[in-house]
Design a protein around this motif. Structure first.
Motif, PDB file in Angstrom:
ATOM      1  N   GLY A  85       0.790  -1.217   0.000  1.00 45.04           N
ATOM      2  CA  GLY A  85       0.000   0.000   0.000  1.00 45.04           C
ATOM      3  C   GLY A  85       0.824   1.269   0.000  1.00 45.04           C
ATOM      4  N   LEU A  86       0.094   2.375  -0.108  1.00 42.40           N
ATOM      5  CA  LEU A  86       0.683   3.705  -0.199  1.00 42.40           C
ATOM      6  C   LEU A  86      -0.185   4.698   0.541  1.00 42.40           C
ATOM      7  N   VAL A  87       0.451   5.576   1.322  1.00 40.10           N
ATOM      8  CA  VAL A  87      -0.202   6.756   1.866  1.00 40.10           C
ATOM      9  C   VAL A  87       0.454   7.983   1.249  1.00 40.10           C
ATOM     10  N   LEU A  88      -0.335   8.781   0.541  1.00 38.22           N
ATOM     11  CA  LEU A  88       0.153  10.034  -0.018  1.00 38.22           C
ATOM     12  C   LEU A  88      -0.419  11.159   0.837  1.00 38.22           C
ATOM     13  N   ALA A  89       0.449  11.778   1.619  1.00 35.60           N
ATOM     14  CA  ALA A  89       0.029  12.823   2.546  1.00 35.60           C
ATOM     15  C   ALA A  89       0.073  14.177   1.855  1.00 35.60           C
ATOM     16  N   ALA A  90      -1.049  14.868   1.850  1.00 34.73           N
ATOM     17  CA  ALA A  90      -1.162  16.146   1.142  1.00 34.73           C
ATOM     18  C   ALA A  90      -1.418  17.274   2.141  1.00 34.73           C
ATOM     19  N   ARG A  91      -0.586  18.295   2.082  1.00 39.58           N
ATOM     20  CA  ARG A  91      -0.737  19.418   3.011  1.00 39.58           C
ATOM     21  C   ARG A  91      -1.283  20.679   2.357  1.00 39.58           C
ATOM     22  N   HIS A  92      -1.277  20.750   1.036  1.00 42.40           N
ATOM     23  CA  HIS A  92      -1.747  21.945   0.351  1.00 42.40           C
ATOM     24  C   HIS A  92      -3.225  21.803  -0.014  1.00 42.40           C
ATOM     25  N   PRO A  93      -4.030  22.832   0.176  1.00 41.93           N
ATOM     26  CA  PRO A  93      -5.446  22.754  -0.208  1.00 41.93           C
ATOM     27  C   PRO A  93      -5.636  22.407  -1.675  1.00 41.93           C
ATOM     28  N   SER A  95      -4.156  20.321  -3.363  1.00 42.85           N
ATOM     29  CA  SER A  95      -4.014  18.876  -3.578  1.00 42.85           C
ATOM     30  C   SER A  95      -5.360  18.155  -3.477  1.00 42.85           C
ATOM     31  N   GLU A  96      -6.268  18.721  -2.724  1.00 44.85           N
ATOM     32  CA  GLU A  96      -7.563  18.067  -2.528  1.00 44.85           C
ATOM     33  C   GLU A  96      -8.291  17.874  -3.852  1.00 44.85           C
ATOM     34  N   ALA A  97      -8.258  18.882  -4.700  1.00 40.42           N
ATOM     35  CA  ALA A  97      -8.940  18.776  -5.990  1.00 40.42           C
ATOM     36  C   ALA A  97      -8.309  17.693  -6.859  1.00 40.42           C
ATOM     37  N   VAL A  98      -6.981  17.547  -6.772  1.00 42.54           N
ATOM     38  CA  VAL A  98      -6.296  16.518  -7.555  1.00 42.54           C
ATOM     39  C   VAL A  98      -6.703  15.133  -7.068  1.00 42.54           C
ATOM     40  N   ILE A  99      -6.706  14.953  -5.769  1.00 46.53           N
ATOM     41  CA  ILE A  99      -7.054  13.649  -5.208  1.00 46.53           C
ATOM     42  C   ILE A  99      -8.504  13.294  -5.514  1.00 46.53           C
ATOM     43  N   GLY A 238       4.660  14.487  -5.221  1.00 46.95           N
ATOM     44  CA  GLY A 238       4.359  13.352  -6.085  1.00 46.95           C
ATOM     45  C   GLY A 238       3.118  13.571  -6.925  1.00 46.95           C
ATOM     46  N   LEU A 239       2.138  14.304  -6.378  1.00 49.53           N
ATOM     47  CA  LEU A 239       0.930  14.614  -7.142  1.00 49.53           C
ATOM     48  C   LEU A 239       1.243  15.462  -8.364  1.00 49.53           C
ATOM     49  N   ALA A 240       2.305  16.249  -8.273  1.00 48.70           N
ATOM     50  CA  ALA A 240       2.682  17.126  -9.378  1.00 48.70           C
ATOM     51  C   ALA A 240       3.673  16.473 -10.327  1.00 48.70           C
ATOM     52  N   ARG A 241       4.110  15.252 -10.003  1.00 50.95           N
ATOM     53  CA  ARG A 241       5.120  14.614 -10.855  1.00 50.95           C
ATOM     54  C   ARG A 241       4.624  13.313 -11.477  1.00 50.95           C
ATOM     55  N   LEU A 248      -3.885  15.291 -14.827  1.00 55.11           N
ATOM     56  CA  LEU A 248      -5.268  15.713 -14.637  1.00 55.11           C
ATOM     57  C   LEU A 248      -5.353  17.234 -14.714  1.00 55.11           C
ATOM     58  N   PRO A 249      -6.396  17.790 -15.321  1.00 50.94           N
ATOM     59  CA  PRO A 249      -6.529  19.256 -15.394  1.00 50.94           C
ATOM     60  C   PRO A 249      -6.502  19.914 -14.016  1.00 50.94           C
ATOM     61  N   GLU A 250      -7.020  19.204 -13.014  1.00 51.81           N
ATOM     62  CA  GLU A 250      -7.088  19.760 -11.666  1.00 51.81           C
ATOM     63  C   GLU A 250      -5.721  19.946 -11.032  1.00 51.81           C
ATOM     64  N   ALA A 251      -4.661  19.378 -11.636  1.00 53.84           N
ATOM     65  CA  ALA A 251      -3.315  19.501 -11.059  1.00 53.84           C
ATOM     66  C   ALA A 251      -2.654  20.838 -11.369  1.00 53.84           C
ATOM     67  N   SER A 252      -3.220  21.635 -12.260  1.00 50.57           N
ATOM     68  CA  SER A 252      -2.544  22.859 -12.683  1.00 50.57           C
ATOM     69  C   SER A 252      -2.365  23.836 -11.523  1.00 50.57           C
ATOM     70  N   ASP A 253      -3.386  23.988 -10.677  1.00 48.38           N
ATOM     71  CA  ASP A 253      -3.262  24.915  -9.551  1.00 48.38           C
ATOM     72  C   ASP A 253      -2.222  24.438  -8.553  1.00 48.38           C
ATOM     73  N   LEU A 254      -2.149  23.140  -8.330  1.00 47.77           N
ATOM     74  CA  LEU A 254      -1.145  22.608  -7.404  1.00 47.77           C
ATOM     75  C   LEU A 254       0.256  22.835  -7.946  1.00 47.77           C
ATOM     76  N   LYS A 255       0.466  22.601  -9.208  1.00 51.56           N
ATOM     77  CA  LYS A 255       1.783  22.831  -9.796  1.00 51.56           C
ATOM     78  C   LYS A 255       2.212  24.288  -9.632  1.00 51.56           C
ATOM     79  N   GLN A 256       1.273  25.182  -9.873  1.00 56.96           N
ATOM     80  CA  GLN A 256       1.576  26.603  -9.724  1.00 56.96           C
ATOM     81  C   GLN A 256       1.935  26.919  -8.274  1.00 56.96           C
ATOM     82  N   ARG A 257       1.211  26.357  -7.340  1.00 61.00           N
ATOM     83  CA  ARG A 257       1.487  26.582  -5.918  1.00 61.00           C
ATOM     84  C   ARG A 257       2.871  26.051  -5.556  1.00 61.00           C
ATOM     85  N   LEU A 258       3.198  24.876  -5.995  1.00 61.88           N
ATOM     86  CA  LEU A 258       4.495  24.288  -5.681  1.00 61.88           C
ATOM     87  C   LEU A 258       5.630  25.056  -6.341  1.00 61.88           C
TER      88      LEU A 258
END
Length: 380
Positions: A85-93, A95-99, A238-241, A248-258
Motif C-alpha cells: 500500500g501507499l499513503v500520499l500525505a497532502a498538506r496543500h489545499p 491537492s484536494e482537488a487533484v485527489i 508526487g501529485l505534481a510529478r 489531470l486538469p485539476e493539477a494545474s493549480d497545485l503545480k503553480q502553488r508548488l
C-alpha cells in the motif's frame, strides 16, 4: 554448442522479466550480461512496485499486471514483501482537488481518501499537522531490490532452467548468432534490454527516440527510535510529478502553488518516496536531473531538499543518514517505454521513465506475445 530459443541481453529487471515470460512459455532461455551482478537502476531504487499514480493507459495497466506477477513470483522465489500500500500525505489545499479528481477515474478504484489522523494508523510518524488529507492505495507492494533481483535470477535458473552468462559483453545481435567477447551464443531470437546504455548495441536505432539519462539521488535513513511504516509514503510533490495525477486538469493549480512555494524542489525534480526495510531503516528519495552523461556526484544541497520534504511530512527527530547513492536510468521526452524491432527475431525494450520495476513483467508478456503468440504455462 548449446542452442537456445531466446537470448536476453541484460540482467536487470526488464531482462529478468523477459526471461521469466519466455521460460513460462517453455522456451530455452539464456541471459547475458556484461556485469558480474546487478549493479544499475534495478538495485538502486525503492523496490516500490507502484500502481497508483502511474500514467493513464498502458503504463497503469502494465503496472497492475506486473504487481500481480511480482506477488506470485515473490512467494515462489523467497522474496519478502516488506510493505503493502501507499499513503500520499497532502498538506496543500490545492491537492484536494487533484485527489478527488483522481478518485473519480478508473485508476482510483480501491483507493480512498483519509484524514491525516486516519492515515497515522498506517504510518504513525506522519505529521498530522502537516497534512490536510491523505490518499490511501492498497495496490502497491515493496521488495528489497538489492536482494530481490539476485533471488529472482536464482529462481529463474533453478525453477525454469534459465542459463546466465555473466561478465561477458555482447558485441552483435543477429540471430541465430549472438556474438560476445568470448565467442558466439546460438539463439533463434533475442530481446535486448540495455537499460541506459544507448551505444553498445543498435545505437542508430535508439538514437531515433531521443533517449537520454536521468540521474537520481537517494539515501538510507535510520530513525533514532523504532518507527513502523505500514505503507510507503509520498507527498504533494508526487501529485505534481506522477502522471496519473499530474496529467489531470485539476493539477494545474497545485503545480503553480508548488512552483511558487518550493521552486528549488521543483527545479531539481525532487519528490518524496519513503519505503521501509526489514531492519527498520528507510529508503528515501529522490531527485531528477537529465544529461547524456550525468556526472556521478551527489550534491549535498539536493539531498538537503529531499530531507526537507521528508521532515515536513514525517516526525522523526534524530534521524540519521547512513547511506547515499546515485543512480541513472533511461529517459525519453515523449514516451514512458519503447519497443523497437530491428528484425522479426529481435526486439529492443527500454523503459524510459524510471518505472521498470513496476512495469517490466507486463511489458515482457507483451513482447513474448509479439514474438511467439503463445500463452504462459504458469509459475507453479
Amino acid at each position: 554448442m548449446t542452442g537456445y530459443d531466446l537470448a536476453v541481453v541484460g540482467a536487470g529487471i526488464v531482462g529478468l522479466g523477459h526471461a521469466l515470460a519466455a521460460a513460462t512459455r517453455g522456451k530455452r532461455v539464456v541471459v547475458i550480461d556484461r556485469d558480474a551482478q546487478a549493479n544499475g537502476a534495478s538495485v538502486r531504487n525503492f523496490g516500490f512496485v507502484t500502481v497508483t499514480g502511474q500514467g493513464a493507459g498502458d503504463c497503469w495497466t502494465m503496472a497492475r499486471r506486473s504487481r500481480d506477477i511480482w506477488a506470485e513470483v515473490a512467494e515462489a522465489a523467497g522474496i519478502a514483501l516488506l510493505q503493502r500500500g501507499l499513503v500520499l500525505a497532502a498538506r496543500h489545499p490545492e491537492s484536494e482537488a487533484v485527489i478527488e479528481a483522481f478518485l473519480k477515474t478508473e485508476m482510483g478504484e480501491g483507493c480512498i481518501r483519509l484524514t491525516a489522523e486516519a492515515a497515522q494508523a498506517h504510518v504513525p510518524s506522519l505529521r498530522a499537522d502537516a497534512a490536510v488529507l491523505a490518499l490511501y492505495s492498497p495496490h502497491e507492494i515493496r521488495v528489497e531490490s538489492r536482494t530481490a533481483i539476485p533471488l529472482l535470477a536464482a529462481y529463474l535458473a533453478e525453477r525454469w532452467g534459465v542459463t546466465f552468462i555473466r561478465s561477458r559483453a555482447v558485441r552483435v545481435v543477429s540471430p541465430p548468432a549472438i556474438e560476445t567477447a568470448e565467442g558466439v551464443v546460438q539463439a533463434e531470437a533475442a530481446v535486448v534490454c540495455p537499460g541506459d546504455d544507448f551505444v553498445s548495441l543498435f545505437p542508430e536505432r535508439l538514437a531515433r527516440y531521443g533517449v537520454t539519462r536521468c540521474k537520481l539521488q537517494m539515501m538510507r535513513v535510520m530513525p533514532a527510535s523504532p518507527a513502523r511504516f505500514g505503507t510507503a509514503v509520498m507527498s504533494d510533490l508526487g501529485l505534481a510529478r506522477y502522471l496519473g495525477y499530474a496529467d489531470l486538469p485539476e493539477a494545474s493549480d497545485l503545480k503553480q502553488r508548488l512552483d511558487q512555494d518550493q521552486p528549488a524542489h521543483r527545479a531539481n525534480g525532487v519528490h518524496l518516496i519513503v519505503t521501509q526495510s526489514a531492519d527498520g531503516s528507510l529508503v528515501v528519495g529522490d531527485s531528477h536531473h537529465y544529461a547524456a552523461t550525468p556526472d556521478p556526484f551527489a550534491a549535498e544541497d539536493v539531498d538537503a531538499l529531499i530531507l526537507d520534504e521528508f521532515d515536513r511530512v514525517l516526525d522523526l527527530p534524530g534521524r540519521v543518514v547512513t547511506e547515499r547513492w546515485t543512480g541513472t536510468y533511461a529517459s525519453a521526452p515523449d514516451r514512458w517505454r519503447l519497443t523497437d524491432r530491428p528484425s522479426d527475431a529481435v526486439r529492443i525494450v527500454v523503459v524510459t521513465s524510471g518505472c521498470g520495476a513496476s512495469t517490466a513483467f507486463g511489458i515482457a508478456e507483451e513482447t513474448m506475445a509479439d514474438l511467439y503468440g503463445t500463452a504462459a504455462a504458469g509459475m507453479a
